[in-house]
Design a protein around this motif. Structure first.
Motif, mmCIF file in Angstrom:
data_model
loop_
_atom_site.group_PDB
_atom_site.id
_atom_site.type_symbol
_atom_site.label_atom_id
_atom_site.label_comp_id
_atom_site.label_asym_id
_atom_site.label_seq_id
_atom_site.Cartn_x
_atom_site.Cartn_y
_atom_site.Cartn_z
ATOM 1 N N MET A 196 0.842 -1.201 0.000
ATOM 2 C CA MET A 196 0.000 0.000 0.000
ATOM 3 C C MET A 196 0.880 1.256 0.000
ATOM 4 S SD MET A 196 -3.187 -0.945 -0.042
ATOM 5 C CE MET A 196 -4.012 0.522 0.509
ATOM 6 N N HIS A 197 0.541 2.169 -0.907
ATOM 7 C CA HIS A 197 1.264 3.435 -0.948
ATOM 8 C C HIS A 197 0.674 4.383 0.073
ATOM 9 C CE1 HIS A 197 3.551 2.286 -4.462
ATOM 10 N NE2 HIS A 197 2.428 1.958 -5.092
ATOM 11 N N SER A 198 1.519 5.207 0.605
ATOM 12 C CA SER A 198 1.045 6.216 1.549
ATOM 13 C C SER A 198 0.315 7.324 0.790
ATOM 14 C CB SER A 198 2.221 6.790 2.332
ATOM 15 O OG SER A 198 3.101 7.477 1.454
ATOM 16 N N SER A 199 -0.364 8.177 1.527
ATOM 17 C CA SER A 199 -1.114 9.281 0.912
ATOM 18 C C SER A 199 -0.174 10.250 0.197
ATOM 19 C CB SER A 199 -1.906 10.031 1.988
ATOM 20 O OG SER A 199 -2.850 9.177 2.599
ATOM 21 N N VAL A 200 1.002 10.443 0.761
ATOM 22 C CA VAL A 200 1.969 11.358 0.140
ATOM 23 C C VAL A 200 2.422 10.828 -1.208
ATOM 24 C CG1 VAL A 200 4.240 12.429 0.387
ATOM 25 C CG2 VAL A 200 2.746 12.224 2.378
ATOM 26 N N VAL A 201 2.691 9.528 -1.298
ATOM 27 C CA VAL A 201 3.132 8.931 -2.561
ATOM 28 C C VAL A 201 2.031 9.021 -3.607
ATOM 29 C CG1 VAL A 201 3.848 6.788 -3.680
ATOM 30 C CG2 VAL A 201 4.771 7.403 -1.433
ATOM 31 N N ARG A 202 0.803 8.792 -3.186
ATOM 32 C CA ARG A 202 -0.315 8.875 -4.124
ATOM 33 C C ARG A 202 -0.489 10.297 -4.652
ATOM 34 N NH1 ARG A 202 -5.100 5.018 -1.511
ATOM 35 N NH2 ARG A 202 -3.944 3.041 -1.679
ATOM 36 N N VAL A 203 -0.363 11.268 -3.769
ATOM 37 C CA VAL A 203 -0.448 12.662 -4.203
ATOM 38 C C VAL A 203 0.674 12.986 -5.188
ATOM 39 C CG1 VAL A 203 -0.251 15.070 -3.451
ATOM 40 C CG2 VAL A 203 -1.631 13.459 -2.135
ATOM 41 N N GLN A 204 1.876 12.504 -4.944
ATOM 42 C CA GLN A 204 3.000 12.728 -5.855
ATOM 43 C C GLN A 204 2.744 12.093 -7.213
ATOM 44 O OE1 GLN A 204 6.300 11.164 -3.608
ATOM 45 N NE2 GLN A 204 6.771 13.144 -2.645
ATOM 46 N N ASN A 205 2.169 10.884 -7.223
ATOM 47 C CA ASN A 205 1.873 10.203 -8.488
ATOM 48 C C ASN A 205 0.825 10.965 -9.294
ATOM 49 O OD1 ASN A 205 3.694 8.166 -7.892
ATOM 50 N ND2 ASN A 205 2.141 6.802 -7.023
ATOM 51 N N VAL A 206 -0.211 11.415 -8.582
ATOM 52 C CA VAL A 206 -1.254 12.191 -9.271
ATOM 53 C C VAL A 206 -0.684 13.488 -9.822
ATOM 54 C CG1 VAL A 206 -3.416 13.443 -8.948
ATOM 55 C CG2 VAL A 206 -3.133 11.174 -7.931
ATOM 56 N N PHE A 207 0.131 14.176 -9.035
ATOM 57 C CA PHE A 207 0.727 15.434 -9.483
ATOM 58 C C PHE A 207 1.664 15.199 -10.664
ATOM 59 C CE2 PHE A 207 4.060 18.695 -9.269
ATOM 60 C CZ PHE A 207 3.281 19.836 -9.409
ATOM 61 N N GLY A 208 2.457 14.105 -10.621
ATOM 62 C CA GLY A 208 3.345 13.775 -11.739
ATOM 63 C C GLY A 208 2.576 13.485 -13.012
ATOM 64 N N PHE A 209 1.460 12.756 -12.885
ATOM 65 C CA PHE A 209 0.626 12.466 -14.061
ATOM 66 C C PHE A 209 0.005 13.747 -14.603
ATOM 67 C CE2 PHE A 209 -3.572 11.408 -15.839
ATOM 68 C CZ PHE A 209 -3.171 10.589 -16.890
ATOM 69 N N PHE A 210 -0.428 14.625 -13.700
ATOM 70 C CA PHE A 210 -1.043 15.890 -14.104
ATOM 71 C C PHE A 210 -0.055 16.765 -14.885
ATOM 72 C CE2 PHE A 210 -1.748 20.409 -13.068
ATOM 73 C CZ PHE A 210 -2.980 20.592 -13.669
ATOM 74 N N THR A 211 1.165 16.889 -14.376
ATOM 75 C CA THR A 211 2.168 17.702 -15.064
ATOM 76 C C THR A 211 2.550 17.097 -16.410
ATOM 77 O OG1 THR A 211 3.912 16.575 -13.797
ATOM 78 C CG2 THR A 211 3.124 18.695 -12.955
ATOM 79 N N THR A 212 2.590 15.769 -16.512
ATOM 80 C CA THR A 212 2.893 15.111 -17.788
ATOM 81 C C THR A 212 1.817 15.419 -18.820
ATOM 82 O OG1 THR A 212 4.050 13.319 -16.663
ATOM 83 C CG2 THR A 212 3.351 12.913 -18.918
ATOM 84 N N VAL A 213 0.557 15.354 -18.404
ATOM 85 C CA VAL A 213 -0.549 15.668 -19.312
ATOM 86 C C VAL A 213 -0.490 17.130 -19.749
ATOM 87 C CG1 VAL A 213 -3.057 15.864 -19.495
ATOM 88 C CG2 VAL A 213 -2.042 13.854 -18.408
ATOM 89 N N CYS A 214 -0.221 18.019 -18.793
ATOM 90 C CA CYS A 214 -0.119 19.446 -19.127
ATOM 91 C C CYS A 214 1.000 19.705 -20.126
ATOM 92 C CB CYS A 214 0.102 20.265 -17.857
ATOM 93 S SG CYS A 214 -1.336 20.374 -16.784
ATOM 94 N N PHE A 215 2.134 19.048 -19.938
ATOM 95 C CA PHE A 215 3.257 19.228 -20.853
ATOM 96 C C PHE A 215 2.900 18.703 -22.240
ATOM 97 C CE2 PHE A 215 7.084 17.589 -22.929
ATOM 98 C CZ PHE A 215 7.882 18.728 -22.929
ATOM 99 N N ALA A 216 2.221 17.574 -22.311
ATOM 100 C CA ALA A 216 1.835 17.006 -23.608
ATOM 101 C C ALA A 216 0.853 17.923 -24.329
ATOM 102 C CB ALA A 216 1.237 15.615 -23.407
ATOM 103 N N VAL A 217 -0.112 18.466 -23.594
ATOM 104 C CA VAL A 217 -1.084 19.378 -24.210
ATOM 105 C C VAL A 217 -0.396 20.654 -24.677
ATOM 106 C CG1 VAL A 217 -3.125 20.797 -23.773
ATOM 107 C CG2 VAL A 217 -3.025 18.453 -22.903
ATOM 108 N N ALA A 218 0.528 21.191 -23.864
ATOM 109 C CA ALA A 218 1.247 22.408 -24.241
ATOM 110 C C ALA A 218 2.100 22.171 -25.486
ATOM 111 C CB ALA A 218 2.125 22.873 -23.085
ATOM 112 N N ALA A 219 2.748 21.015 -25.567
ATOM 113 C CA ALA A 219 3.561 20.689 -26.744
ATOM 114 C C ALA A 219 2.683 20.584 -27.992
ATOM 115 C CB ALA A 219 4.313 19.385 -26.516
#
Length: 227
Positions: free
Chosen positions: A1-24
């Protein structure tokens, strides 16, 4: 089980990846939008005088005033990703002191302006009346076909032409050129292309006929005194 902090980091990392792809994707979409700017430049009046071209000048030197007329259609530079377009007119002439006069030129900007897209009108540093007129003309559209169409008649220059040597009288083969810089919401700044790039074309026209700067304009008082 991942901790809440790790899950938040994963969600934030996925969000920034999507934003970068859309910006590109948005930035690359500009290359599929045709740019076919055109312009006509004509010199109307030329004067060369001797004095202090700027209030902070420490000595007198020769400087030139060039009035011009400009008719341009830069509307194709405005797309849904265009924030504003910086337009300027420069005067260029061969460097007489350089060994290769065709490769070395002097260039000075004599006039410039910024044209915002409707979505960036709020960034304009203008009065409320002018802002109201801008917003009314845009009508909430992201793209305004009338933007970029300039009609200037006998336009005064914003800046004088000077040279490091302090002498500009009797310079030959001077030409006026139109340049632009497109500033997008997302992506890199793009300048006036020197060659056709995919669907981006060079400015059709945009260069005046070659002319010569006249001799120094002598004041009428000095003429009378000489007589």
């Amino acid at each position: 089980m991942h901790s809440s902090v790790v899950r938040v980091q994963n969600v934030f990392g996925f969000f920034t990846t999507v934003c970068f792809a859309v910006a590109a994707f948005i930035a690359l979409s500009d290359y599929y939008s045709p740019r076919t700017p055109s312009a006509t430049l004509a010199v109307k009046d030329i004067q060369v005088v001797r004095g202090r071209p700027h209030y902070y000048s420490t000595k007198k030197e020769e400087y030139a005033h060039i009035r011009f007329s400009l008719s341009s259609d830069l509307s194709t530079l405005f797309t849904w990703n265009t924030k504003q377009v910086f337009v300027y007119v420069s005067a260029s002439w061969p460097d007489a002191s350089a060994p290769n006069k065709t490769a070395h030129v002097n260039e000075a900007v004599i006039w410039d302006t910024i044209i915002t897209s409707p979505s960036a009108d709020h960034l304009q540093n203008i009065g409320p009346a002018a802002m109201k007129k801008l917003l009314k003309s845009a009508k909430g559209n992201a793209i305004d076909p009338s933007r970029g169409k300039l009609e200037l008649k006998n336009q005064k220059p914003k800046y004088q032409i000077t040279a490091p040597s302090g002498n500009v009288a009797n310079i030959e083969n001077v030409v006026l050129k139109l340049h632009y810089n497109v500033q997008p919401w997302v992506g890199i700044l793009t300048w006036t292309p020197q060659m056709d790039i995919l669907r981006w074309k060079q400015v059709k026209g945009g260069v005046s006929k070659a002319f010569k700067l006249p001799a120094i304009k002598v004041k009428e008082e000095k003429k009378k005194a000489a007589k």
